[in-house]
Motif scaffolding. Structure first.
Motif, PDB file in Angstrom:
ATOM      1  N   UNK A  43       0.851  -1.192   0.000  1.00  0.00           N
ATOM      2  CA  UNK A  43       0.000   0.000   0.000  1.00  0.00           C
ATOM      3  C   UNK A  43       0.886   1.241   0.000  1.00  0.00           C
ATOM      4  N   UNK A  44       0.309   2.354  -0.414  1.00  0.00           N
ATOM      5  CA  UNK A  44       1.028   3.620  -0.403  1.00  0.00           C
ATOM      6  C   UNK A  44       0.290   4.605   0.492  1.00  0.00           C
ATOM      7  N   UNK A  45       1.053   5.327   1.296  1.00  0.00           N
ATOM      8  CA  UNK A  45       0.513   6.421   2.094  1.00  0.00           C
ATOM      9  C   UNK A  45       1.430   7.607   1.877  1.00  0.00           C
ATOM     10  N   UNK A  46       0.904   8.604   1.184  1.00  0.00           N
ATOM     11  CA  UNK A  46       1.686   9.773   0.777  1.00  0.00           C
ATOM     12  C   UNK A  46       2.909   9.308   0.000  1.00  0.00           C
ATOM     13  N   UNK A  47       4.099   9.547   0.480  1.00  0.00           N
ATOM     14  CA  UNK A  47       5.296   9.168  -0.278  1.00  0.00           C
ATOM     15  C   UNK A  47       5.933   7.878   0.183  1.00  0.00           C
ATOM     16  N   UNK A  48       5.263   7.143   1.087  1.00  0.00           N
ATOM     17  CA  UNK A  48       5.851   5.934   1.643  1.00  0.00           C
ATOM     18  C   UNK A  48       5.055   4.706   1.208  1.00  0.00           C
ATOM     19  N   UNK A  49       5.747   3.576   1.122  1.00  0.00           N
ATOM     20  CA  UNK A  49       5.141   2.311   0.732  1.00  0.00           C
ATOM     21  C   UNK A  49       5.279   1.331   1.885  1.00  0.00           C
ATOM     22  N   UNK A  50       4.225   0.580   2.134  1.00  0.00           N
ATOM     23  CA  UNK A  50       4.218  -0.410   3.204  1.00  0.00           C
ATOM     24  C   UNK A  50       3.795  -1.744   2.616  1.00  0.00           C
ATOM     25  N   UNK A  51       4.617  -2.770   2.820  1.00  0.00           N
ATOM     26  CA  UNK A  51       4.271  -4.123   2.394  1.00  0.00           C
ATOM     27  C   UNK A  51       3.997  -4.952   3.635  1.00  0.00           C
ATOM     28  N   UNK A  52       2.829  -5.557   3.707  1.00  0.00           N
ATOM     29  CA  UNK A  52       2.429  -6.385   4.838  1.00  0.00           C
ATOM     30  C   UNK A  52       2.299  -7.819   4.357  1.00  0.00           C
ATOM     31  N   UNK A  53       2.886  -8.742   5.106  1.00  0.00           N
ATOM     32  CA  UNK A  53       2.822 -10.163   4.758  1.00  0.00           C
ATOM     33  C   UNK A  53       2.269 -10.920   5.954  1.00  0.00           C
ATOM     34  N   UNK A  54       1.262 -11.743   5.710  1.00  0.00           N
ATOM     35  CA  UNK A  54       0.673 -12.601   6.736  1.00  0.00           C
ATOM     36  C   UNK A  54       1.018 -14.050   6.399  1.00  0.00           C
ATOM     37  N   UNK A  55       1.553 -14.771   7.376  1.00  0.00           N
ATOM     38  CA  UNK A  55       1.871 -16.197   7.217  1.00  0.00           C
ATOM     39  C   UNK A  55       0.888 -17.006   8.035  1.00  0.00           C
ATOM     40  N   UNK A  56       0.464 -18.134   7.480  1.00  0.00           N
ATOM     41  CA  UNK A  56      -0.423 -19.033   8.216  1.00  0.00           C
ATOM     42  C   UNK A  56      -0.210 -20.457   7.728  1.00  0.00           C
ATOM     43  N   UNK A  57      -0.638 -21.437   8.525  1.00  0.00           N
ATOM     44  CA  UNK A  57      -0.547 -22.826   8.060  1.00  0.00           C
ATOM     45  C   UNK A  57      -1.413 -22.985   6.812  1.00  0.00           C
ATOM     46  N   UNK A  58      -0.877 -23.695   5.835  1.00  0.00           N
ATOM     47  CA  UNK A  58      -1.621 -23.924   4.594  1.00  0.00           C
ATOM     48  C   UNK A  58      -2.813 -24.825   4.882  1.00  0.00           C
ATOM     49  N   UNK A  59      -3.955 -24.561   4.255  1.00  0.00           N
ATOM     50  CA  UNK A  59      -5.112 -25.426   4.462  1.00  0.00           C
ATOM     51  C   UNK A  59      -4.854 -26.823   3.897  1.00  0.00           C
ATOM     52  N   UNK A  60      -5.475 -27.813   4.501  1.00  0.00           N
ATOM     53  CA  UNK A  60      -5.314 -29.193   4.036  1.00  0.00           C
ATOM     54  C   UNK A  60      -5.868 -29.338   2.632  1.00  0.00           C
ATOM     55  N   UNK A  61      -5.179 -30.095   1.826  1.00  0.00           N
ATOM     56  CA  UNK A  61      -5.592 -30.261   0.419  1.00  0.00           C
ATOM     57  C   UNK A  61      -6.527 -31.423   0.285  1.00  0.00           C
TER      58      UNK A  61
END
Length: 83
Positions: free
Chosen positions: A65-83
């Motif tokens: 995402x961008x807020x004014x002149x700055x960029x923020x990258x957010x990453x969420x990790x979770x256990x993968x769902x069962x296949x």
């Protein structure tokens, strides 16, 4: 107005627009950059990215995402769902 070729309607759509592969998460940082990442492409902002091919059964969702002149990258990790 030009007429459209009817064969254009039976073609399969592309799997993903090519510019969405330019996510910051898909590009390793350059060696001389240190921890500073490059400025993201404007077409990749506010798109969610899902990666299920992580080790140990993890999946990740990321968004830049961008807020004014700055960029923020957010990453969420979770256990993968069962296949």
């Amino acid at each position: 107005c030009q007429s459209v070729d009817p064969d254009e309607y039976i073609k399969d759509p592309p799997a993903m627009p090519p510019h969405l592969g330019l996510s910051l998460l898909n590009q390793p940082p350059k060696r001389d950059q240190g921890v500073i990442m490059s400025v993201p492409n404007h077409s990749t902002l506010y798109h969610s990215y899902v990666c299920r091919a992580l080790p140990e059964g993890l999946s990740a969702v990321g968004m830049t995402c961008r807020f004014r002149g700055k960029y923020v990258t957010t990453v969420y990790y979770s256990p993968a769902p069962a296949q």
